[in-house]
Design an enzyme around this catalytic site. Structure first.
Site, PDB file in Angstrom:
ATOM      1  N   THR A   1       0.953  -1.179  -0.392  1.00 47.58           N
ATOM      2  CA  THR A   1       0.064   0.129   0.148  1.00 47.58           C
ATOM      3  C   THR A   1       0.628   1.523   0.117  1.00 47.58           C
ATOM      4  O   THR A   1       0.016   2.108  -0.860  1.00 47.58           O
ATOM      5  CB  THR A   1      -0.746   0.195   1.557  1.00 47.58           C
ATOM      6  OG1 THR A   1      -1.789  -1.173   0.738  1.00 47.58           O
ATOM      7  CG2 THR A   1      -2.071   1.056   1.354  1.00 47.58           C
TER       8      THR A   1
ATOM      9  N   TYR B   1       6.113 -11.280   5.334  1.00 43.55           N
ATOM     10  CA  TYR B   1       4.358 -11.493   4.644  1.00 43.55           C
ATOM     11  C   TYR B   1       4.495 -12.800   3.407  1.00 43.55           C
ATOM     12  O   TYR B   1       4.988 -13.039   2.421  1.00 43.55           O
ATOM     13  CB  TYR B   1       4.479  -9.945   3.923  1.00 43.55           C
ATOM     14  CG  TYR B   1       3.661  -9.611   3.236  1.00 43.55           C
ATOM     15  CD1 TYR B   1       2.556  -9.504   3.298  1.00 43.55           C
ATOM     16  CD2 TYR B   1       3.682  -8.202   2.261  1.00 43.55           C
ATOM     17  CE1 TYR B   1       1.024  -9.464   3.157  1.00 43.55           C
ATOM     18  CE2 TYR B   1       1.964  -7.696   1.955  1.00 43.55           C
ATOM     19  CZ  TYR B   1       1.249  -8.269   2.319  1.00 43.55           C
ATOM     20  OH  TYR B   1      -0.226  -8.318   1.508  1.00 43.55           O
TER      21      TYR B   1
ATOM     22  N   LYS C   1       2.557 -11.875   8.429  1.00 42.58           N
ATOM     23  CA  LYS C   1       1.301 -11.206   8.064  1.00 42.58           C
ATOM     24  C   LYS C   1       0.841 -11.716   6.289  1.00 42.58           C
ATOM     25  O   LYS C   1       1.225 -12.296   5.909  1.00 42.58           O
ATOM     26  CB  LYS C   1       1.617 -10.300   7.741  1.00 42.58           C
ATOM     27  CG  LYS C   1       0.738  -8.501   6.520  1.00 42.58           C
ATOM     28  CD  LYS C   1       0.862  -7.971   6.156  1.00 42.58           C
ATOM     29  CE  LYS C   1      -0.029  -7.474   5.028  1.00 42.58           C
ATOM     30  NZ  LYS C   1       0.111  -5.939   4.955  1.00 42.58           N
TER      31      LYS C   1
ATOM     32  N   VAL D   1      -3.156  -5.985   9.838  1.00 43.60           N
ATOM     33  CA  VAL D   1      -2.748  -5.341   9.144  1.00 43.60           C
ATOM     34  C   VAL D   1      -3.549  -4.728   7.696  1.00 43.60           C
ATOM     35  O   VAL D   1      -4.001  -5.495   6.866  1.00 43.60           O
ATOM     36  CB  VAL D   1      -1.238  -5.783   8.842  1.00 43.60           C
ATOM     37  CG1 VAL D   1       0.007  -4.591   7.835  1.00 43.60           C
ATOM     38  CG2 VAL D   1      -0.227  -6.221   9.592  1.00 43.60           C
TER      39      VAL D   1
END
Length: 299
Positions: free
Chosen positions: A52, A140, A168, A208
């Protein structure tokens, strides 16, 4: 997962958008203002230079400038985590070491994208970055973007590294995630806003979030409700957030829509993104405005 999960990276994290000026340059002043706003809304961990944050199109020294700016603004109020993502391991190591020097308190390490390495390559990549600093690490797993899943065997091996604390998860496989968390003891964080309630209800450590740019207060209330074993309240909050999650994440371009929402709310001066991302369509903007208005975020 225990009944009270450990939370190395807090419980309501936001994968923060990276503000750019209209000419596309990094806007550290707006980054500081956005970080302060998020903390005021209940965020206890800010993740910089993730998906993001448009990490593929931000470069050093920009990444360092961003970390320094946000640490200076809210470093004592929230944990600051820096993305150290690259499909070039040596490059990712340089990013990680520099982020540590600039004050980051943790790292987010994504599996290498595009290259589609073997599982051994993924293990060595993540290990090399982890071992390059003294910071705690969140791994991640997002195969939809990287093109490859992190295997059970690799998670088992990574869990042996005391600096690797959490995952994540954006793999959309809750049964596998539950099994991995129980087997390894790694903390699990939802990396998919549509599954935040599900992950938290089964013992996840936190979220998250991208939608948290707008709805951090509601996610904070959801976490508190679940910690108090009040599933009814948590489900009600999740239902209230459904249309907002769809408006921001339904197109798959959370970075674009989060910036558009923040601009509509007056939190960011401009929703500028860098190519290859482009601004939202008029249809997407109209829908987003309707949802934000209906939920009371704008008039």
């Amino acid at each position: 997962m225990g009944t009270t999960p450990s939370r190395t990276f807090g419980s309501v994290a936001v994968a923060m958008a990276t503000p750019f000026a209209p000419d596309g340059s990094l806007d550290t002043s707006s980054a500081r203002q956005l970080a302060a706003y998020l903390v005021d809304e209940g965020v206890d961990c800010i993740v910089l230079s993730g998906t993001t944050g448009e990490s593929p199109t931000t470069h050093q020294p920009e990444k360092d400038d961003l970390v320094r700016a946000v640490v200076a603004e809210v470093g004592g109020k929230a944990m600051i985590v820096a993305g150290a993502g690259s499909n070039d391991t040596a490059h990712a190591v340089r990013i990680a070491r520099s982020a540590e020097k600039c004050g980051a308190q943790g790292l987010l390490i994504v599996s290498p994208y595009y290259s589609k390495p073997s599982q051994e390559g993924i293990y060595q990549h993540i290990s090399a970055i982890t071992d390059s600093t003294d910071l705690p690490v969140m791994v991640y797993d997002i195969p939809g973007r990287t093109g490859v899943k992190i295997s059970d065997e690799v998670f088992d091996r990574l869990a042996d590294n005391p600096k690797i604390k959490a995952v994540k998860d954006a793999a959309a496989d809750l049964p596998r995630g539950i099994a991995t968390a129980r087997r390894t003891g790694l903390e699990y964080y939802s990396g998919d806003d549509g599954l935040n309630l599900a992950w938290m209800a089964i013992g996840g450590s936190g979220v998250v979030s991208v939608v948290g740019h707008v709805a951090a207060r509601k996610y904070r209330a959801m976490v508190e409700a679940l910690d108090a074993r009040d599933l009814e309240t948590a489900r009600k909050i999740d239902e209230e957030l459904h249309s907002l999650v769809e408006a921001i994440m339904g197109t798959g371009q959370g970075a674009v829509m989060a910036k558009e929402a923040l601009a509509m709310m007056g939190v960011l001066p401009t929703p500028t993104v860098r190519l290859p991302l482009v601004g939202a369509s008029q249809l997407e903007l109209d829908n987003l405005r309707r949802v934000l208005t209906a939920q009371g975020y704008i008039e």
